[in-house]
Write an enzyme that holds these catalytic residues in place. Structure first.
Site, PDB file in Angstrom:
ATOM      1  CB  THR A 134     -24.000 -38.685  -3.030  1.00  0.00           C
ATOM      2  OG1 THR A 134     -23.400 -37.530  -3.702  1.00  0.00           O
ATOM      3  CG2 THR A 134     -23.339 -39.478  -1.880  1.00  0.00           C
ATOM      4  CD  GLN A 141     -19.798 -31.628 -13.217  1.00  0.00           C
ATOM      5  OE1 GLN A 141     -20.173 -30.636 -13.761  1.00  0.00           O
ATOM      6  NE2 GLN A 141     -20.073 -31.381 -11.969  1.00  0.00           N
ATOM      7  CG  ASN A 192     -16.041 -33.063 -10.121  1.00  0.00           C
ATOM      8  OD1 ASN A 192     -15.460 -34.214 -10.353  1.00  0.00           O
ATOM      9  ND2 ASN A 192     -15.952 -32.348  -8.997  1.00  0.00           N
ATOM     10  CB  THR A 240     -42.715 -42.335  -0.383  1.00  0.00           C
ATOM     11  OG1 THR A 240     -43.451 -43.204   0.684  1.00  0.00           O
ATOM     12  CG2 THR A 240     -44.012 -41.430  -1.027  1.00  0.00           C
ATOM     13  CB  CYS A 254     -17.438 -32.124  -1.257  1.00  0.00           C
ATOM     14  SG  CYS A 254     -16.507 -32.881  -2.865  1.00  0.00           S
ATOM     15  CB  SER A 311     -26.839 -35.222  -9.993  1.00  0.00           C
ATOM     16  OG  SER A 311     -27.512 -34.403  -9.018  1.00  0.00           O
ATOM     17  CB  ALA A 312     -32.276 -33.231 -11.002  1.00  0.00           C
ATOM     18  CG  HIS A 313     -28.175 -30.495  -7.851  1.00  0.00           C
ATOM     19  ND1 HIS A 313     -27.130 -29.676  -7.602  1.00  0.00           N
ATOM     20  CD2 HIS A 313     -27.857 -31.802  -7.487  1.00  0.00           C
ATOM     21  CE1 HIS A 313     -25.879 -30.615  -6.719  1.00  0.00           C
ATOM     22  NE2 HIS A 313     -26.474 -31.567  -6.867  1.00  0.00           N
TER      23      HIS A 313
END
Ligand SMILES: *Cc1c(COP(=O)(O)O)cnc(C)c1O
Length: 381
Positions: free
Chosen positions: A73, A180, A152, A241, A327, A200-202
């Site tokens: 996002t 995706q 997606n 950070t 979403c 996106s990692a997840h």
């Protein structure tokens, strides 16, 4: 017992090997990657550099062209708003597609309020982009074309190389939300010639809350304004950070995807086809989207004469699937993707998306198919 998980387009579990790689970076190696004066910082910095290599090599990118973010996002917002903020006066037009993720559509809407013109390309009944229509939409005033690599909801894959050519012919940049496809059919940014890529990692067996934006090296350089200012981390594109454990996990996840993408794609395609073969024994069941080109782990079907929400509710304890993007589900609106393909509200609501994953087994597929078939027959009675 947990239901059978078939919602991999919403998120994927962290691979245990990813978790193992992450754990030392919470405790023993807790240093700040920007600390230059002691080994705690050096160790963290080295781990981030390695993760950058790992993520880069998955998509054929140079490690220094990756910016770590909090997820796709943010990457999409940075790509779209960041280039728009530096747009020349005569390039205030963006082309995207009506079936994009909300994380692309909403930043585009925000830019419209700032006076940008945005074209939302329509798709055909299978969710495909018409390249001639795209060619007609992109002009010398176009700053950016933003198209996803694969949808997606319905898994349709877009022809990125051709799209890049069309964008570049008019001097526009191509941004691609590759969330995706990255884990199973990773795009090669060099071969495709895309300029900006969100990851996106997840969605690829890494942790939540971390992603990346690939920013191609171009001459002149792509002009991108940061969304978050601060310490000048990530070459000034994204201050704050670094989330070292998450970045380490993202790197490991990317490495594992690189190793297993080809074999996973073959295995999941076979399981997906098995699921469809079983489900299509039902009367009045239809596939949404094309068989090809489609993500190997995606299936999206609609069932006549059954209320989608009742079906999902009836199977929820046994099979975890969804009616569309997570979403969109939250707002209970029918899927904007299926609506854009010409489905009615009712048809869109009667649709189910299956997302298979690395840990999906054949017995799970057989059990899920049986449960869906039984439930549909029951609801129809
Ligand atoms: C999940 C998803 C996103 C959002 O990614 P986050 O890392 O969860 O912010 C963006 N685009 C697509 C296509 C997605 O599937």
């Amino acid at each position: 017992m947990n239901p059978i998980y078939l919602d991999s387009h919403a998120t994927t579990p962290v691979d245990p090997r990813v978790l193992d790689a992450m754990l030392p970076f919470f405790t023993e190696h807790f240093g700040n990657a920007a600390s230059r004066n002691h080994p705690f910082g050096w160790t963290a910095n080295k781990a981030v550099a390695q993760a950058r290599e790992q993520v880069g090599s998955l998509i054929g990118a140079r490690f220094r062209d990756l910016v770590f973010t909090s997820g796709a996002t943010e990457s999409n917002n940075l790509a779209i708003k960041g280039t728009a903020a530096r747009a020349p006066h005569d390039r205030r037009h963006i082309v995207t597609v009506s079936t994009e993720h909300r994380a692309v559509l909403d930043p585009c809407r925000a830019l419209e309020r700032d006076g940008f013109r945005v074209t939302y390309l329509e798709v055909d009944r299978e969710g495909r982009i018409d390249l001639d229509r795209l060619r007609g939409a992109v002009g010398s005033e176009t700053l950016l074309v933003s198209t996803m690599s694969a949808n997606n909801e319905i898994g349709v894959m877009h022809p990125l190389a051709e799209i890049a050519e069309i964008a570049h012919a008019q001097g526009a940049l191509l941004h691609c939300d590759a969330v995706q496809s990255a884990g199973l059919v990773p795009p090669n940014v060099k071969e495709l010639g895309v300029d900006l890529v969100s990851l996106s990692a997840h969605k690829m067996y890494g942790p939540k809350g971390v992603g990346a934006l690939y920013v191609a090296k171009r001459d002149p350089a792509i002009d991108l304004e940061a969304l978050i200012d601060g310490g000048g981390h990530e070459r000034g594109y994204r201050s704050g950070t670094l989330n070292v454990p998450a970045i380490v996990g993202f790197g490991k996840a990317a490495e594992l995807c690189g190793e297993s993408a080809d074999s996973d794609a073959v295995r999941l395609r076979a399981l997906r086809d098995r699921l469809w073969a079983a489900l299509s024994t039902l009367d009045g069941i239809h596939m949404n989207g094309p068989m090809e080109p489609r993500l190997p782990h995606n299936l999206n079907v609609r069932v006549d004469d059954v209320h989608g929400e009742s079906l999902l509710k009836a199977i929820a304890a046994d099979v975890a699937v969804s009616s569309g993007a997570a979403c969109a589900t939250a707002s209970a609106e029918p899927s904007h993707v299926l609506r854009a393909m010409g489905l009615s509200d009712e048809q869109a609501r009667a649709s189910i998306r299956f997302g298979l994953g690395r840990f999906t087994t054949e017995p799970e597929i057989d059990a899920a198919a049986e449960i869906v078939i039984k439930t549909v027959r029951h609801l129809r009675r």
